[in-house]
Design a protein around this motif. Structure first.
Motif, PDB file in Angstrom:
ATOM      1  N   THR A   1       0.886  -1.137   0.016  1.00  0.00           N
ATOM      2  CA  THR A   1       0.011  -0.075   0.037  1.00  0.00           C
ATOM      3  C   THR A   1       0.975   1.196   0.147  1.00  0.00           C
ATOM      4  OG1 THR A   1      -0.026   0.097   2.282  1.00  0.00           O
ATOM      5  CG2 THR A   1      -1.940  -1.288   1.342  1.00  0.00           C
ATOM      6  N   VAL A   2       0.441   2.119  -0.861  1.00  0.00           N
ATOM      7  CA  VAL A   2       1.488   3.353  -1.176  1.00  0.00           C
ATOM      8  C   VAL A   2       0.722   4.553  -1.014  1.00  0.00           C
ATOM      9  CG1 VAL A   2       3.354   4.334  -2.392  1.00  0.00           C
ATOM     10  CG2 VAL A   2       2.753   2.110  -2.911  1.00  0.00           C
ATOM     11  N   LYS A   3       1.259   5.433  -0.139  1.00  0.00           N
ATOM     12  CA  LYS A   3       0.740   6.836  -0.176  1.00  0.00           C
ATOM     13  C   LYS A   3       1.508   7.922  -0.357  1.00  0.00           C
ATOM     14  CE  LYS A   3      -2.566   5.682   3.553  1.00  0.00           C
ATOM     15  NZ  LYS A   3      -2.863   5.883   4.832  1.00  0.00           N
ATOM     16  N   GLY A   4       1.239   8.838  -1.163  1.00  0.00           N
ATOM     17  CA  GLY A   4       1.897  10.342  -1.063  1.00  0.00           C
ATOM     18  C   GLY A   4       2.782  10.294  -2.444  1.00  0.00           C
ATOM     19  N   GLY A   5       3.197  11.277  -2.783  1.00  0.00           N
ATOM     20  CA  GLY A   5       4.077  11.592  -3.995  1.00  0.00           C
ATOM     21  C   GLY A   5       3.550  11.026  -5.179  1.00  0.00           C
ATOM     22  N   GLY A   6       4.271  11.075  -6.273  1.00  0.00           N
ATOM     23  CA  GLY A   6       4.136  10.627  -7.651  1.00  0.00           C
ATOM     24  C   GLY A   6       4.320   9.226  -7.870  1.00  0.00           C
ATOM     25  N   LEU A   7       4.067   8.863  -8.994  1.00  0.00           N
ATOM     26  CA  LEU A   7       4.291   7.263  -9.359  1.00  0.00           C
ATOM     27  C   LEU A   7       5.750   6.933  -9.457  1.00  0.00           C
ATOM     28  CD1 LEU A   7       2.022   6.737 -12.516  1.00  0.00           C
ATOM     29  CD2 LEU A   7       1.702   5.854 -10.147  1.00  0.00           C
ATOM     30  N   SER A   8       6.744   7.809  -9.943  1.00  0.00           N
ATOM     31  CA  SER A   8       8.160   7.270  -9.785  1.00  0.00           C
ATOM     32  C   SER A   8       8.530   7.217  -8.194  1.00  0.00           C
ATOM     33  CB  SER A   8       8.850   8.629 -10.273  1.00  0.00           C
ATOM     34  OG  SER A   8      10.419   8.319 -10.348  1.00  0.00           O
ATOM     35  N   GLY A   9       8.114   8.241  -7.385  1.00  0.00           N
ATOM     36  CA  GLY A   9       8.588   8.120  -6.181  1.00  0.00           C
ATOM     37  C   GLY A   9       8.019   6.893  -5.356  1.00  0.00           C
ATOM     38  N   GLN A  10       6.709   6.569  -5.799  1.00  0.00           N
ATOM     39  CA  GLN A  10       6.116   5.279  -4.981  1.00  0.00           C
ATOM     40  C   GLN A  10       6.693   4.098  -5.593  1.00  0.00           C
ATOM     41  OE1 GLN A  10       1.835   5.650  -6.314  1.00  0.00           O
ATOM     42  NE2 GLN A  10       1.538   7.164  -4.430  1.00  0.00           N
ATOM     43  N   ALA A  11       7.157   4.015  -6.808  1.00  0.00           N
ATOM     44  CA  ALA A  11       7.796   2.887  -7.330  1.00  0.00           C
ATOM     45  C   ALA A  11       9.182   2.783  -6.579  1.00  0.00           C
ATOM     46  CB  ALA A  11       8.198   2.890  -8.743  1.00  0.00           C
ATOM     47  N   GLY A  12       9.996   3.968  -6.251  1.00  0.00           N
ATOM     48  CA  GLY A  12      11.065   3.829  -5.473  1.00  0.00           C
ATOM     49  C   GLY A  12      10.778   3.162  -3.936  1.00  0.00           C
ATOM     50  N   ALA A  13       9.682   3.703  -3.520  1.00  0.00           N
ATOM     51  CA  ALA A  13       9.313   3.256  -2.091  1.00  0.00           C
ATOM     52  C   ALA A  13       8.967   1.949  -2.059  1.00  0.00           C
ATOM     53  CB  ALA A  13       8.251   4.117  -1.721  1.00  0.00           C
ATOM     54  N   VAL A  14       8.224   1.282  -3.158  1.00  0.00           N
ATOM     55  CA  VAL A  14       7.706  -0.113  -3.227  1.00  0.00           C
ATOM     56  C   VAL A  14       9.194  -0.803  -3.353  1.00  0.00           C
ATOM     57  CG1 VAL A  14       6.812  -2.059  -4.391  1.00  0.00           C
ATOM     58  CG2 VAL A  14       5.725   0.163  -3.991  1.00  0.00           C
ATOM     59  N   ARG A  15      10.137  -0.250  -4.189  1.00  0.00           N
ATOM     60  CA  ARG A  15      11.437  -1.396  -4.247  1.00  0.00           C
ATOM     61  C   ARG A  15      12.026  -1.124  -2.765  1.00  0.00           C
ATOM     62  NH1 ARG A  15      16.251   1.045  -7.665  1.00  0.00           N
ATOM     63  NH2 ARG A  15      16.674   2.134  -5.868  1.00  0.00           N
ATOM     64  N   HIS A  16      12.150  -0.202  -2.352  1.00  0.00           N
ATOM     65  CA  HIS A  16      13.092   0.243  -0.773  1.00  0.00           C
ATOM     66  C   HIS A  16      12.195  -0.884   0.129  1.00  0.00           C
ATOM     67  CE1 HIS A  16      14.107   2.462   2.898  1.00  0.00           C
ATOM     68  NE2 HIS A  16      15.042   1.795   2.577  1.00  0.00           N
ATOM     69  N   GLY A  17      10.971  -0.945   0.272  1.00  0.00           N
ATOM     70  CA  GLY A  17      10.048  -1.803   0.927  1.00  0.00           C
ATOM     71  C   GLY A  17      10.291  -3.306   0.645  1.00  0.00           C
ATOM     72  N   ILE A  18      10.281  -3.681  -0.626  1.00  0.00           N
ATOM     73  CA  ILE A  18      10.535  -4.993  -0.890  1.00  0.00           C
ATOM     74  C   ILE A  18      11.999  -5.345  -0.377  1.00  0.00           C
ATOM     75  CG2 ILE A  18      11.175  -6.668  -2.912  1.00  0.00           C
ATOM     76  CD1 ILE A  18       8.784  -5.056  -4.494  1.00  0.00           C
ATOM     77  N   THR A  19      12.674  -4.527  -0.774  1.00  0.00           N
ATOM     78  CA  THR A  19      14.293  -4.896  -0.221  1.00  0.00           C
ATOM     79  C   THR A  19      14.498  -5.063   1.321  1.00  0.00           C
ATOM     80  OG1 THR A  19      15.218  -3.458  -2.029  1.00  0.00           O
ATOM     81  CG2 THR A  19      16.640  -4.059  -0.424  1.00  0.00           C
ATOM     82  N   LYS A  20      13.628  -4.361   1.960  1.00  0.00           N
ATOM     83  CA  LYS A  20      13.994  -4.437   3.576  1.00  0.00           C
ATOM     84  C   LYS A  20      13.227  -5.595   3.885  1.00  0.00           C
ATOM     85  CE  LYS A  20      13.296  -0.774   6.263  1.00  0.00           C
ATOM     86  NZ  LYS A  20      12.633   0.484   6.732  1.00  0.00           N
ATOM     87  N   ALA A  21      12.180  -6.057   3.407  1.00  0.00           N
ATOM     88  CA  ALA A  21      11.363  -7.288   3.717  1.00  0.00           C
ATOM     89  C   ALA A  21      11.999  -8.325   3.452  1.00  0.00           C
ATOM     90  CB  ALA A  21       9.862  -7.080   3.007  1.00  0.00           C
ATOM     91  N   LEU A  22      12.708  -8.430   2.319  1.00  0.00           N
ATOM     92  CA  LEU A  22      13.589  -9.722   1.679  1.00  0.00           C
ATOM     93  C   LEU A  22      14.670  -9.938   2.722  1.00  0.00           C
ATOM     94  CD1 LEU A  22      14.189  -9.222  -2.089  1.00  0.00           C
ATOM     95  CD2 LEU A  22      13.123 -11.092  -1.001  1.00  0.00           C
ATOM     96  N   THR A  23      15.256  -8.678   3.289  1.00  0.00           N
ATOM     97  CA  THR A  23      16.243  -8.959   4.224  1.00  0.00           C
ATOM     98  C   THR A  23      15.890  -9.443   5.564  1.00  0.00           C
ATOM     99  OG1 THR A  23      16.261  -6.630   5.061  1.00  0.00           O
ATOM    100  CG2 THR A  23      17.904  -7.281   3.118  1.00  0.00           C
ATOM    101  N   TYR A  24      14.317  -9.121   5.849  1.00  0.00           N
ATOM    102  CA  TYR A  24      13.812  -9.639   7.106  1.00  0.00           C
ATOM    103  C   TYR A  24      13.410 -10.992   6.894  1.00  0.00           C
ATOM    104  CZ  TYR A  24      13.324  -4.633   8.724  1.00  0.00           C
ATOM    105  OH  TYR A  24      13.635  -3.539   8.920  1.00  0.00           O
ATOM    106  N   TYR A  25      13.115 -11.636   5.898  1.00  0.00           N
ATOM    107  CA  TYR A  25      12.666 -12.981   5.527  1.00  0.00           C
ATOM    108  C   TYR A  25      13.773 -13.784   5.458  1.00  0.00           C
ATOM    109  CZ  TYR A  25       9.301 -16.361   4.106  1.00  0.00           C
ATOM    110  OH  TYR A  25       8.571 -17.368   4.162  1.00  0.00           O
ATOM    111  N   GLU A  26      15.080 -13.203   4.394  1.00  0.00           N
ATOM    112  CA  GLU A  26      16.097 -13.865   4.473  1.00  0.00           C
ATOM    113  C   GLU A  26      17.168 -13.203   4.633  1.00  0.00           C
ATOM    114  OE1 GLU A  26      16.717 -16.670   0.923  1.00  0.00           O
ATOM    115  OE2 GLU A  26      14.539 -15.835   0.395  1.00  0.00           O
TER     116      GLU A  26
END
Length: 164
Positions: free
Chosen positions: A100-125
């Motif tokens: 779920t993404v809030k704020g900013g434009g599409l480019s910033g939202q895509a970067g935020a999702v990538r950052h979240g996926i990266t952190k979640a991957l490090t938590y999982y593995e």
């Protein structure tokens, strides 16, 4: 006498006799952070966008704000940004992502999702932290739009000067 043993041990480590070069010490890794539903959660940020991301093992389906990624991020470049974390860690089509993404434009939202996926991957593995850190995905990109100053047309641009 103890000093010579320590120096010899250090030489062995540097030569790679006691530990394999580039090997990850499994005992030093933190415990995975997985909830009762088998998901890892992380928050990603970029510009003014904030993404809440959950990942769980699956077939690679990415859902953003209740919509499929092809619908939400219509431009292929934005979908490529999201996919980068999985490609670096060799986990393409291994995890389902709900964001779920809030704020900013599409480019910033895509970067935020990538950052979240990266952190979640490090938590999982936790072993994936090293390649993701080397790719520069763990560090939050702190660049934001500069504020407008009074007496200026924009943040730094001055009004047109007229001599007469």
């Amino acid at each position: 006498m103890a000093e010579t043993q320590t120096l010899a041990d250090l030489k062995d480590v540097m030569d790679g006799k006691t530990a394999e070069a580039g090997a990850v010490d499994v005992t030093a890794l933190p415990e995975p952070k997985i909830d009762e539903l088998g998901r890892a959660y992380a928050t990603g940020k970029r510009k003014n966008s904030i993404a809440r991301v959950w990942i769980k093992p699956g077939n690679g389906k990415v859902t953003v704000n209740g919509r499929d990624q092809e619908v939400y991020f219509a431009r292929p470049v934005l979908r490529l940004i999201i996919r980068q974390a999985f490609e670096v860690s060799d986990r393409v089509d291994s995890y389902d992502v709900v964001a779920t993404v809030k704020g900013g434009g599409l480019s910033g939202q895509a970067g935020a999702v990538r950052h979240g996926i990266t952190k979640a991957l490090t938590y999982y593995e936790p072993a994936l932290r090293r390649p993701l850190k080397a790719a520069g995905f763990i560090t939050r990109d702190s660049r934001v739009v500069e504020r407008k100053k009074y007496g200026k047309a924009k943040a730094r641009k001055s009004f047109q000067f007229s001599k007469r």
